[in-house]
Design a protein around this motif. Sequence first.
Motif, PDB file in Angstrom:
ATOM      1  N   THR A 199      -3.872   3.469   4.646  1.00  0.00           N
ATOM      2  CA  THR A 199      -4.714   2.717   3.489  1.00  0.00           C
ATOM      3  C   THR A 199      -5.644   2.904   3.035  1.00  0.00           C
ATOM      4  O   THR A 199      -5.708   3.128   2.370  1.00  0.00           O
ATOM      5  CB  THR A 199      -4.425   1.064   4.012  1.00  0.00           C
ATOM      6  N   GLU A 200      -6.696   4.565   4.275  1.00  0.00           N
ATOM      7  CA  GLU A 200      -7.598   4.492   3.750  1.00  0.00           C
ATOM      8  C   GLU A 200      -7.503   5.614   2.261  1.00  0.00           C
ATOM      9  O   GLU A 200      -6.441   6.466   2.726  1.00  0.00           O
ATOM     10  CB  GLU A 200      -8.222   5.807   4.409  1.00  0.00           C
ATOM     11  N   GLY A 201      -7.307   5.677   0.922  1.00  0.00           N
ATOM     12  CA  GLY A 201      -7.813   6.551   0.172  1.00  0.00           C
ATOM     13  C   GLY A 201      -6.145   6.023  -0.679  1.00  0.00           C
ATOM     14  O   GLY A 201      -5.964   6.949  -1.265  1.00  0.00           O
ATOM     15  N   THR A 252      -7.884   2.944  -3.458  1.00  0.00           N
ATOM     16  CA  THR A 252      -8.910   3.591  -4.453  1.00  0.00           C
ATOM     17  C   THR A 252      -8.718   2.717  -4.901  1.00  0.00           C
ATOM     18  O   THR A 252      -8.924   3.423  -6.067  1.00  0.00           O
ATOM     19  CB  THR A 252      -9.189   4.379  -4.060  1.00  0.00           C
ATOM     20  N   ARG A 306       1.160   5.490  -0.590  1.00  0.00           N
ATOM     21  CA  ARG A 306       0.466   7.105  -0.609  1.00  0.00           C
ATOM     22  C   ARG A 306       1.141   8.410  -0.827  1.00  0.00           C
ATOM     23  O   ARG A 306       1.866   8.269   0.529  1.00  0.00           O
ATOM     24  CB  ARG A 306      -1.046   7.422  -0.229  1.00  0.00           C
ATOM     25  N   THR A 356      -7.147   7.995  11.463  1.00  0.00           N
ATOM     26  CA  THR A 356      -7.639   6.808  10.373  1.00  0.00           C
ATOM     27  C   THR A 356      -6.131   5.794  10.002  1.00  0.00           C
ATOM     28  O   THR A 356      -5.379   6.936   9.750  1.00  0.00           O
ATOM     29  CB  THR A 356      -8.111   6.781   9.168  1.00  0.00           C
ATOM     30  N   SER A 357      -6.666   5.306   9.256  1.00  0.00           N
ATOM     31  CA  SER A 357      -5.273   3.962   8.496  1.00  0.00           C
ATOM     32  C   SER A 357      -5.117   4.540   7.507  1.00  0.00           C
ATOM     33  O   SER A 357      -6.013   5.387   6.537  1.00  0.00           O
ATOM     34  CB  SER A 357      -5.465   2.988   8.346  1.00  0.00           C
ATOM     35  N   ALA A 385      -9.363  -2.202   3.380  1.00  0.00           N
ATOM     36  CA  ALA A 385      -8.428  -1.834   3.731  1.00  0.00           C
ATOM     37  C   ALA A 385      -7.997  -0.113   3.547  1.00  0.00           C
ATOM     38  O   ALA A 385      -8.089   0.619   3.713  1.00  0.00           O
ATOM     39  CB  ALA A 385      -6.749  -2.224   3.724  1.00  0.00           C
ATOM     40  N   GLY A 386      -9.384  -0.173   2.264  1.00  0.00           N
ATOM     41  CA  GLY A 386      -9.690   1.112   2.205  1.00  0.00           C
ATOM     42  C   GLY A 386      -9.045   1.874   0.526  1.00  0.00           C
ATOM     43  O   GLY A 386      -8.520   3.273   0.344  1.00  0.00           O
ATOM     44  N   TYR A 427       0.996  -2.010  -0.119  1.00  0.00           N
ATOM     45  CA  TYR A 427      -0.310  -0.557   0.099  1.00  0.00           C
ATOM     46  C   TYR A 427       1.093   1.073  -0.349  1.00  0.00           C
ATOM     47  O   TYR A 427       1.677   1.514   0.780  1.00  0.00           O
ATOM     48  CB  TYR A 427      -0.722   0.128   1.103  1.00  0.00           C
ATOM     49  N   ALA A 477      -2.644  -4.243   5.708  1.00  0.00           N
ATOM     50  CA  ALA A 477      -3.327  -3.749   6.206  1.00  0.00           C
ATOM     51  C   ALA A 477      -3.277  -3.009   7.216  1.00  0.00           C
ATOM     52  O   ALA A 477      -3.101  -1.995   8.498  1.00  0.00           O
ATOM     53  CB  ALA A 477      -4.574  -4.089   6.138  1.00  0.00           C
ATOM     54  N   GLN A 520      -2.791  -0.017  10.043  1.00  0.00           N
ATOM     55  CA  GLN A 520      -2.968   0.198  10.966  1.00  0.00           C
ATOM     56  C   GLN A 520      -2.267   0.993  12.414  1.00  0.00           C
ATOM     57  O   GLN A 520      -2.488   1.648  12.925  1.00  0.00           O
ATOM     58  CB  GLN A 520      -4.326  -0.608  11.541  1.00  0.00           C
TER      59      GLN A 520
END
Length: 530
Positions: free
Chosen positions: A469-471, A495, A430, A466-467, A492-493, A428, A452, A456
């Motif tokens: 991994t969201e987004g 996208t 971002r 939030t984690s 896990a969020g 993951y 995931a 967290q």
Amino acid sequence: MRPDLVPVTRALLSVSDKTGLVDLATALAAMDIELVSTGGTAKALRDAGLAVRDVSELTNFPEMMDGRVKTLHPGVHGGLLALRDNDEHLAAMEAHGIAGIDLLVVNLYPFEATVAGGADYATCVENIDIGGPAMIRAAAKNHDFVNVVVDTADYAPLLAELEAGKGATTRGFRQKLAANAYARTAAYDAAVSGWMARAIGEEAPRRKAVAGTLAQTLRYGENPHQGAAFYTTGEARPGVATARQIQGKELSYNNINDTDAAFEAVAEFDAALGPACAIIKHANPCGVATGESLKAAYQAAFDCDRTSAFGGIIALNQTLDAETAAEIVRIFSEVVIAPDISDEAAAILAAKKNVRVLTTGGLPAPEAKGQVWKQVAGGYLVQDRDAGRVAMEDLKVVTRRKPSGEELSDMLFAWRVAKHVKSNAIVYARDGATVGIGAGQMSRVDSARIAARKGQDMAETLGLATSPTEGAVVASDAFFPFADGLMAAVAAGATAVIQPGGSMRDDEVIAAADEAGLAMVFTGMRHFRH
């Protein structure tokens, strides 16, 4: 019973690398050892004021064919191979005027250096030594009576042995020299055969050899009960084998293995395009990031998994500066490796004396060709280095929703990291940084869940609501065989997804991605790493 101590009265010297030659020959002459030599070696000795006989005096035959033929003669090989305790051999020497040679000092034409320098085919062929290997093998076979030296590093031990033996050497010493001599000719032949196979396009020749030079005897291997050593092949690729260690304890087996993995991973990110950092634990990335500065890249990589980063390997793609070094020393790291280091950064790291610091002078090219060897019972597996890369134009969008520009950038980043994560690999990412990595699991679903969970943990450590991994985007080193792995990423969020594609159930996976509103691209290339 052959004698242990054998006196040295005559030496034949014929070297391409003349490092230490004059000092060695001067010391031999001082021991009343007669010097015989060839071509440029003889000239160098005479220029130094030493008395030396030309090899043509032993052969009664001139050097010819541009030096191709000079030592391939019974006058030389008889002197090397004759058994001094065999009456028939001694009678043959007397009948044919063959003088015994007790010491052979030879280093070979610089074939490996010629190839490494990019010389053309004809030049490489001309640098294949014939007479040298023949003499070396002859002298080594007759080590009961003859000493053979093929490395300049053995000049000092030879002189020490002669000094201790009052002009004679012991059988044990001659045996060690002979073993090293055969290893040298084997390595030379391996270099020649390997080059020729490549030159004529033989990808899988019938016979294949590899050779190395001892760089370091290691305390132990992966575990204390395993012996180990580190050998280098002479490949010029920047990395742990070519690095300069500027501080710290000797590298261990695991240090070398993990440092290689770390530097290869960070080299995926061109230094000219910006700073990058990879932190490795047990040959797996626990955090990789790019950043506006080297310090920012390190911090982002560290934040991905602060627990695993402790005692890890830190690799950087740019010169290590003081600001980044000040952050690095806040925790314990086994090794720090970078193309270079500033004086200020070196002073900061010097306070952590146990940290090994390596500089390489450059980055390895990720796309450069090469081979990887792995031993199995009874043989070796040989494959090309994974130099595969994908660019933006190689990506195939397979979902209804197309990824945004930011997602595409992070996808390519995550894909490059996944290449260096043990399979099954899930990454993951971002904003140019990893936020969860799942490595080496038997199930891709488990890797997705572990990655995931790492996200967290990162949220808890950093106090995030939030984690991360969201987004985020997610990269999979191989295709999702079922939609369940993809659903773990959805949970896990994530996208957007980047994966090779090619599963029998691609349609099911694409449909699941569409239903979840994900963007997904196929690379058409996988990156298994076992």
